[in-house]
Structures are given as C-alpha cells and as structure tokens.
Design an enzyme around this catalytic site. Sequence first.
Site, PDB file in Angstrom:
ATOM      1  N   ASN A 283       3.723   3.819  -2.315  1.00  0.00           N
ATOM      2  CA  ASN A 283       3.558   4.666  -3.489  1.00  0.00           C
ATOM      3  C   ASN A 283       3.198   3.883  -4.745  1.00  0.00           C
ATOM      4  O   ASN A 283       2.275   4.234  -5.490  1.00  0.00           O
ATOM      5  CB  ASN A 283       4.836   5.466  -3.739  1.00  0.00           C
ATOM      6  CG  ASN A 283       5.035   6.588  -2.750  1.00  0.00           C
ATOM      7  OD1 ASN A 283       4.081   7.042  -2.115  1.00  0.00           O
ATOM      8  ND2 ASN A 283       6.263   7.039  -2.585  1.00  0.00           N
ATOM      9  N   ILE A 284       3.951   2.793  -5.005  1.00  0.00           N
ATOM     10  CA  ILE A 284       3.717   2.024  -6.221  1.00  0.00           C
ATOM     11  C   ILE A 284       2.359   1.333  -6.168  1.00  0.00           C
ATOM     12  O   ILE A 284       1.580   1.374  -7.126  1.00  0.00           O
ATOM     13  CB  ILE A 284       4.848   0.999  -6.442  1.00  0.00           C
ATOM     14  CG1 ILE A 284       6.162   1.723  -6.771  1.00  0.00           C
ATOM     15  CG2 ILE A 284       4.501   0.034  -7.562  1.00  0.00           C
ATOM     16  CD1 ILE A 284       7.344   0.807  -6.969  1.00  0.00           C
TER      17      ILE A 284
ATOM     18  N   ASN B 129      16.556  -1.811  -2.299  1.00  0.00           N
ATOM     19  CA  ASN B 129      16.794  -2.790  -3.359  1.00  0.00           C
ATOM     20  C   ASN B 129      17.705  -2.254  -4.462  1.00  0.00           C
ATOM     21  O   ASN B 129      17.599  -2.656  -5.623  1.00  0.00           O
ATOM     22  CB  ASN B 129      15.456  -3.215  -3.977  1.00  0.00           C
ATOM     23  CG  ASN B 129      14.627  -4.085  -3.056  1.00  0.00           C
ATOM     24  OD1 ASN B 129      14.875  -5.272  -2.920  1.00  0.00           O
ATOM     25  ND2 ASN B 129      13.648  -3.484  -2.407  1.00  0.00           N
TER      26      ASN B 129
ATOM     27  N   GLY C 120      11.288   0.966  -0.374  1.00  0.00           N
ATOM     28  CA  GLY C 120      11.476  -0.243  -1.167  1.00  0.00           C
ATOM     29  C   GLY C 120      12.571  -0.081  -2.199  1.00  0.00           C
ATOM     30  O   GLY C 120      13.429  -0.956  -2.367  1.00  0.00           O
TER      31      GLY C 120
ATOM     32  N   SER D  53       0.816  -1.213   0.000  1.00  0.00           N
ATOM     33  CA  SER D  53       0.000   0.000   0.000  1.00  0.00           C
ATOM     34  C   SER D  53       0.850   1.263   0.000  1.00  0.00           C
ATOM     35  O   SER D  53       0.401   2.334   0.402  1.00  0.00           O
ATOM     36  CB  SER D  53      -0.939   0.016   1.211  1.00  0.00           C
ATOM     37  OG  SER D  53      -0.190  -0.034   2.428  1.00  0.00           O
TER      38      SER D  53
ATOM     39  N   CYS E 108      12.135   0.112 -12.926  1.00  0.00           N
ATOM     40  CA  CYS E 108      11.736   1.306 -13.681  1.00  0.00           C
ATOM     41  C   CYS E 108      12.769   1.612 -14.766  1.00  0.00           C
ATOM     42  O   CYS E 108      12.414   1.947 -15.909  1.00  0.00           O
ATOM     43  CB  CYS E 108      11.548   2.495 -12.747  1.00  0.00           C
ATOM     44  SG  CYS E 108      13.023   3.003 -11.819  1.00  0.00           S
TER      45      CYS E 108
END
Length: 311
Positions: A13-14, A167, A163, A11, A128
């Site tokens: 931003n992405i 990563n 996140g 839940s 991305c």
Amino acid sequence: MDKVKVAIIGSGNIGTDLMMKTLRSSSLEMAVLVGVDPRSDGLARAERLGIATTSGGLDHFVTTPEFEDVAIVFDATSAAAHERHATILAQLNKQVVDLTPAAVGPYVIPTVNLDRVVGEPNVNMVTCGGQATVPIVAAISGVTPVHYAEIVASIASRSAGPGTRANIDEFTETTALALKSVGGATQGKAVIILNPAEPPLIMRGTVLCLCDDAEETEIEAAIERMVTSVAEFVPGYRLKQKVQFQRYTRNSPLRLPEQEAGFTGLQVSVFLEVEGAAHYLPAYAGNLDIMTSAALRTAERMTELDAIRGK
C-alpha cells in the site's frame, strides 16, 4: 533541471501510493518499483503505467541496468528488511529515504528539521503518528519548554497492512523518541489504535503536552502556523477543533514527579485529523498519505539542495 530517478522497494500500500505521488512530481522520475510478490497489485499497476518492475527484491534489483541510474531509493518494506537493505544501499552509494520504523538514519520531519538532515545518506520518516504529531510538539516547544508529550494515533484498521501490524512495538518506540529528539519534549509517549469501525474512520491524532506557563495565544498561533506548513504537502492535515488549554499545579494528577512544589504549568491538548489525497488508497487512509507525502517532500528537497548531485 533533469528529473532525478528514484526507485521504491516495497509494492504494498505505502509503496504503491508513493509511486502514484512520484508520478506527479516535477523533480523526481519514477524509475523502478521493487517487490517480492509477483501477484501484487502495485507491481501490476506499475507495469500498466510503463514503469520497470522486479519481483526479485533488492538483491535482483541491484543487478539490473536500471539500478545504476537511480539516485534515491525509498524503502517501504519493514524495519527488519530495511536494516539489511540499508547496508547494501550504503555500500552502493545510494541516497535512502526510509519509510519503515527501523531508524537506521536520523529522523526527519519535513516542517521541523528537513534541511538539517537532508544531506545524510539515510534518513528515516519516523511513523505516520510521528509525522502527524511531532510538528505540533515542536511548535509548542518553540514557545515554551515541553516537559512531557503524549500522542495517540488512531487509524482505520483497514489502512493498517501487514507491515504496520508487524511493527507496532517499533512504531511506539520510534514515535516516542522522535517526540523528544525532533519535537523537543523532555519525555515522550506514543500510543497507536487500530480502529475497526465500519465505515472506516479518517486518521485522528491527539497531542497532549505538559509545558511551562506561557501566553496561550502565542502557543495557539505557533500551532496554527505549523498546521498550515504541513498542509502545504498534506492538504488533508487539519485541526479537528480549537486548541485546548488547562493550567495544572503540583496537586494535579498529571503533575510530573520532578516538578517542585508550587509549580504551575500548562496542559495543551491538540486534536488533529488527516484525510488522505486518495491517489491510490481511500481518503480515510490518511496515515499512509502523510507518510508518503512527507517522504516525497524529503526527496524533492534533496534534489533542490543538490544533496545527491555528483554521487
């Protein structure tokens, strides 16, 4: 055709941006948003929109009545979390679209290889940077062999959540592998830059390829066609300036070690910009927008090809 019900794990931003995009889909129905922080803005927003939520994570979600009706699960958590989620969801026969760098399943870049992997039970959206740049490498390799591809993704520091920051290593490794396995390059390298500039800058991507000699007009046309294809579902995806070409030989500092004496090739440089649609996040967060847009396109294609029907 009835809409296919989907759930989103994560839940942040992405996950929240993906939720807002899913609500606009003609083939997908947003069923459940799954989080672990009951105070998250994403869960609060989902509740205001009348969407079922749980803050108990995947373990609680699988015990709810809504879980049985969900056909596709998007995972927008982290690489480490997804490895556990993937095992659970596979046992429960759910189609999974993975937005983390975990790469449990095959990489998917919608404009390059979507139809080849869309039936897999778990597909990975790379990163991305991968979604922005692999299509360009694939376009070039469709014209002439690409011996080396190097990409730099520059994103606003504000658009890099916990996140993404946790990563970074997985980002560079996953993107570099996708440059080869999907983009077609023999060697690949990826770099990510978190730009702290204020006001925040729109996502930028630079692609440098060393390839065999070829007609520059053919390469440029292939790149432009690919940009148009990506822009069909990421409207803010565009070339920042004209494609640049430079010939290099065995004496060039960019020469690859295995090239034979007298080799002449092309260095192709492509400069991209990705502006977000601002469905949930600011327009400068094109890095998140291209991920969620690509994931949505992937899930919609799954429904078009009946990849999940009858499960």
